[in-house]
Design a protein around this motif. Structure first.
Motif, PDB file in Angstrom:
ATOM      1  N   GLN A 189      71.104 -12.883 129.187  1.00 50.95           N
ATOM      2  CA  GLN A 189      70.052 -13.234 128.239  1.00 50.95           C
ATOM      3  C   GLN A 189      68.745 -12.741 128.834  1.00 50.95           C
ATOM      4  O   GLN A 189      68.391 -13.080 129.968  1.00 50.95           O
ATOM      5  CB  GLN A 189      69.970 -14.724 127.969  1.00 50.95           C
ATOM      6  CG  GLN A 189      68.928 -15.027 126.897  1.00 50.95           C
ATOM      7  CD  GLN A 189      68.902 -16.477 126.473  1.00 50.95           C
ATOM      8  OE1 GLN A 189      69.126 -17.363 127.273  1.00 50.95           O
ATOM      9  NE2 GLN A 189      68.617 -16.704 125.210  1.00 50.95           N
ATOM     10  N   LYS A 190      68.041 -11.918 128.042  1.00 47.16           N
ATOM     11  CA  LYS A 190      66.767 -11.381 128.494  1.00 47.16           C
ATOM     12  C   LYS A 190      65.710 -12.474 128.529  1.00 47.16           C
ATOM     13  O   LYS A 190      65.748 -13.412 127.740  1.00 47.16           O
ATOM     14  CB  LYS A 190      66.305 -10.256 127.570  1.00 47.16           C
ATOM     15  CG  LYS A 190      67.136  -8.997 127.695  1.00 47.16           C
ATOM     16  CD  LYS A 190      66.548  -7.904 126.836  1.00 47.16           C
ATOM     17  CE  LYS A 190      67.310  -6.616 127.011  1.00 47.16           C
ATOM     18  NZ  LYS A 190      66.729  -5.520 126.208  1.00 47.16           N
TER      19      LYS A 190
ATOM     20  N   GLY B 226      73.812  -1.770 125.284  1.00 48.06           N
ATOM     21  CA  GLY B 226      74.466  -3.063 125.266  1.00 48.06           C
ATOM     22  C   GLY B 226      74.759  -3.497 123.845  1.00 48.06           C
ATOM     23  O   GLY B 226      74.418  -2.821 122.878  1.00 48.06           O
TER      24      GLY B 226
ATOM     25  N   THR C 215      74.382  -6.762 121.172  1.00 49.99           N
ATOM     26  CA  THR C 215      73.669  -8.017 120.953  1.00 49.99           C
ATOM     27  C   THR C 215      74.578  -9.027 120.271  1.00 49.99           C
ATOM     28  O   THR C 215      75.258  -8.706 119.305  1.00 49.99           O
ATOM     29  CB  THR C 215      72.422  -7.774 120.088  1.00 49.99           C
ATOM     30  OG1 THR C 215      71.583  -6.835 120.748  1.00 49.99           O
ATOM     31  CG2 THR C 215      71.658  -9.060 119.867  1.00 49.99           C
TER      32      THR C 215
ATOM     33  N   GLU D 258      69.595 -15.058 121.217  1.00 50.67           N
ATOM     34  CA  GLU D 258      70.188 -13.730 121.361  1.00 50.67           C
ATOM     35  C   GLU D 258      70.633 -13.497 122.795  1.00 50.67           C
ATOM     36  O   GLU D 258      69.923 -13.848 123.737  1.00 50.67           O
ATOM     37  CB  GLU D 258      69.192 -12.647 120.941  1.00 50.67           C
ATOM     38  CG  GLU D 258      69.070 -12.514 119.458  1.00 50.67           C
ATOM     39  CD  GLU D 258      68.396 -11.224 119.032  1.00 50.67           C
ATOM     40  OE1 GLU D 258      68.020 -10.403 119.900  1.00 50.67           O
ATOM     41  OE2 GLU D 258      68.251 -11.048 117.824  1.00 50.67           O
TER      42      GLU D 258
ATOM     43  N   GLN E 288      72.970 -10.435 125.274  1.00 41.82           N
ATOM     44  CA  GLN E 288      73.439  -9.061 125.309  1.00 41.82           C
ATOM     45  C   GLN E 288      74.638  -8.946 126.241  1.00 41.82           C
ATOM     46  O   GLN E 288      74.743  -9.683 127.228  1.00 41.82           O
ATOM     47  CB  GLN E 288      72.339  -8.108 125.815  1.00 41.82           C
ATOM     48  CG  GLN E 288      71.226  -7.831 124.824  1.00 41.82           C
ATOM     49  CD  GLN E 288      70.257  -8.982 124.675  1.00 41.82           C
ATOM     50  OE1 GLN E 288      70.007  -9.719 125.609  1.00 41.82           O
ATOM     51  NE2 GLN E 288      69.721  -9.141 123.483  1.00 41.82           N
TER      52      GLN E 288
ATOM     53  N   PHE F 235      76.519  -6.069 128.517  1.00 36.87           N
ATOM     54  CA  PHE F 235      76.424  -4.748 129.124  1.00 36.87           C
ATOM     55  C   PHE F 235      77.646  -4.520 130.007  1.00 36.87           C
ATOM     56  O   PHE F 235      78.283  -5.472 130.465  1.00 36.87           O
ATOM     57  CB  PHE F 235      75.180  -4.639 130.022  1.00 36.87           C
ATOM     58  CG  PHE F 235      73.881  -4.604 129.275  1.00 36.87           C
ATOM     59  CD1 PHE F 235      73.377  -3.410 128.801  1.00 36.87           C
ATOM     60  CD2 PHE F 235      73.154  -5.762 129.070  1.00 36.87           C
ATOM     61  CE1 PHE F 235      72.172  -3.375 128.120  1.00 36.87           C
ATOM     62  CE2 PHE F 235      71.953  -5.736 128.390  1.00 36.87           C
ATOM     63  CZ  PHE F 235      71.456  -4.532 127.916  1.00 36.87           C
TER      64      PHE F 235
END
Length: 126
Positions: free
Chosen positions: A42-43, A101, A103, A110, A112, A114
């Motif tokens: 998670q960004k 990546g 989502t 949200e 991601q 990868f």
């Protein structure tokens, strides 16, 4: 345990996940298990407020390329069938590509996914 963004000298415009976010994240990590060499992250969220107190519209807040690793797969396989170890572990703070990546959306948050090889690096606390 909250992550200390000051220890990594991250820009002040990034919001690091807090304890309340960690409970949502742990629920997602239990519901989604990455396969092979995939990594669920998670960004960090960009803050909508500048250092001087001005509020920025969502369109002006640039998404950071820093993320928290929430779940990792067991690892990819070589041609001989040997499992290759993963380079990251749950809880690592990593640098991810701006694009790429996949989502996923769970509970209005949200995330991601990868590949392990797409992660650019691990941020180490000093």
């Amino acid at each position: 345990q909250d992550f200390d963004s000051a220890a990594l000298d991250l820009p002040s415009t990034f919001s690091v996940p807090t304890s309340s976010h960690l409970s949502i994240m742990s629920g997602v990590a239990k519901r989604f298990t990455p396969l092979l060499d995939r990594v669920l992250v998670q960004k960090f969220k960009p803050e909508a407020k500048t250092a001087s107190g001005l509020f920025l519209p969502e369109s002006a807040a640039k998404a950071p390329n820093y993320a928290t690793v929430l779940a990792v797969g067991p690892g990819g396989r070589t041609r001989d069938g040997q499992v290759m170890p993963m380079n990251v572990k749950v809880g690592d703070k990593v640098v991810v590509p701006e694009y790429g990546g996949m989502t996923l959306k769970f509970e209005d948050e949200e995330f991601q996914v990868f590949r392990d090889e797409d992660i650019l690096g691990v941020l180490n606390e000093e």
